[in-house]
Scaffold this motif. Structure first.
Motif, short mmCIF file in Angstrom:
data_model
loop_
_atom_site.label_atom_id
_atom_site.label_comp_id
_atom_site.label_asym_id
_atom_site.label_seq_id
_atom_site.Cartn_x
_atom_site.Cartn_y
_atom_site.Cartn_z
N ALA A 66 -49.65 -16.36 30.84
CA ALA A 66 -49.60 -17.49 29.91
C ALA A 66 -50.18 -17.10 28.56
O ALA A 66 -49.61 -17.44 27.51
CB ALA A 66 -50.37 -18.68 30.50
N LEU A 67 -51.29 -16.38 28.57
CA LEU A 67 -51.88 -15.94 27.30
C LEU A 67 -50.95 -14.98 26.57
O LEU A 67 -50.87 -15.00 25.34
CB LEU A 67 -53.24 -15.28 27.56
CG LEU A 67 -54.34 -16.21 28.04
CD1 LEU A 67 -55.59 -15.41 28.40
CD2 LEU A 67 -54.65 -17.27 26.99
N VAL A 80 -45.66 -28.82 26.11
CA VAL A 80 -45.49 -28.91 27.57
C VAL A 80 -46.55 -28.07 28.27
O VAL A 80 -47.16 -28.50 29.25
CB VAL A 80 -44.07 -28.48 28.00
CG1 VAL A 80 -43.95 -28.39 29.52
CG2 VAL A 80 -43.03 -29.41 27.42
N TYR A 81 -46.78 -26.86 27.76
CA TYR A 81 -47.81 -25.98 28.33
C TYR A 81 -49.17 -26.67 28.29
O TYR A 81 -49.89 -26.70 29.30
CB TYR A 81 -47.85 -24.65 27.57
CG TYR A 81 -49.06 -23.83 27.93
CD1 TYR A 81 -49.09 -23.10 29.11
CD2 TYR A 81 -50.18 -23.81 27.10
CE1 TYR A 81 -50.21 -22.37 29.46
CE2 TYR A 81 -51.29 -23.07 27.45
CZ TYR A 81 -51.31 -22.36 28.63
OH TYR A 81 -52.43 -21.65 28.98
N ARG A 82 -49.54 -27.24 27.15
CA ARG A 82 -50.85 -27.92 27.03
C ARG A 82 -50.95 -29.11 27.99
O ARG A 82 -51.99 -29.33 28.60
CB ARG A 82 -51.08 -28.40 25.60
CG ARG A 82 -51.54 -27.31 24.65
CD ARG A 82 -52.00 -27.89 23.31
NE ARG A 82 -51.01 -28.72 22.68
CZ ARG A 82 -50.02 -28.30 21.91
NH1 ARG A 82 -49.90 -27.00 21.67
NH2 ARG A 82 -49.16 -29.13 21.36
N GLU A 108 -46.73 -22.96 34.81
CA GLU A 108 -45.80 -23.52 35.80
C GLU A 108 -45.12 -24.78 35.27
O GLU A 108 -43.92 -24.97 35.47
CB GLU A 108 -46.54 -23.82 37.11
CG GLU A 108 -46.99 -22.57 37.84
CD GLU A 108 -47.90 -22.86 39.01
OE1 GLU A 108 -48.37 -24.02 39.15
OE2 GLU A 108 -48.16 -21.93 39.79
N ALA A 109 -45.87 -25.64 34.59
CA ALA A 109 -45.27 -26.85 34.01
C ALA A 109 -44.22 -26.49 32.98
O ALA A 109 -43.15 -27.11 32.92
CB ALA A 109 -46.35 -27.74 33.40
N LEU A 110 -44.51 -25.49 32.16
CA LEU A 110 -43.53 -25.03 31.17
C LEU A 110 -42.27 -24.53 31.85
O LEU A 110 -41.16 -24.92 31.46
CB LEU A 110 -44.14 -23.92 30.30
CG LEU A 110 -43.18 -23.23 29.34
CD1 LEU A 110 -42.61 -24.23 28.32
CD2 LEU A 110 -43.88 -22.08 28.64
N ALA A 129 -40.82 -11.10 28.69
CA ALA A 129 -41.97 -10.82 27.83
C ALA A 129 -43.25 -10.71 28.66
O ALA A 129 -44.11 -9.87 28.37
CB ALA A 129 -42.12 -11.90 26.77
N MET A 130 -43.37 -11.52 29.68
CA MET A 130 -44.56 -11.46 30.55
C MET A 130 -44.62 -10.15 31.32
O MET A 130 -45.69 -9.60 31.53
CB MET A 130 -44.50 -12.59 31.59
CG MET A 130 -44.85 -13.92 31.08
SD MET A 130 -44.84 -15.03 32.50
CE MET A 130 -43.82 -16.30 31.85
#
Length: 137
Positions: A66-67, A80-82, A108-110, A129-130
């Protein structure tokens, strides 16, 4: 008839869902991507595939991912992430800190929101990218 492989929910429909519901579907989407990646890359045994999957889908790894992608998010995706990160789950696994679990829930929500809105190409771009620096098996 509903096409569950290609959902096309509107922004309004997504906003009506709880962030934990988005995270619920996003968890499955993320795990499916990880399992696919590991199998395509030539996983050897079921045991090794399982261990590699667990290493990538646990909250500490998801928090790190996520970071990594935060700078790539659009303002809508970041919202959405927040929203997911600020959700209040009922429990936190003992292998994760509260901060890691919150970031993982946001990721996960994103992924859940992107999947439910039919944005699979965007999910694939963020997932790539991850995974750029991670080598699982």
């Amino acid at each position: 008839m509903q096409d569950y492989f290609h959902p096309q929910m509107t922004q309004q429909e997504l906003l009506a869902m709880s962030s934990l519901a988005l995270a619920h579907i996003g968890d499955a989407v993320f795990e499916l991507l990880v399992r696919t990646k590991l199998c395509v890359e030539g996983g050897t045994t079921n045991g090794r595939l399982h261990q590699a999957t667990i290493a990538l889908v646990q909250a500490p790894a998801q928090a790190r991912f996520a970071l990594r992608i935060q700078p790539l998010l659009t303002p809508e995706e970041a919202a959405v992430y927040r929203r997911g990160r600020n959700a209040h789950p009922h429990g936190i696994p003992k292998h994760a800190t509260p901060g890691e679990y919150a970031r993982a829930t946001g990721l996960e929500a994103l992924f859940g929101a992107l999947y439910l809105s039919g944005q699979t190409a965007r999910i694939e771009a963020l997932f790539a990218a991850m995974m750029e620096e991670d080598h699982a098996i």
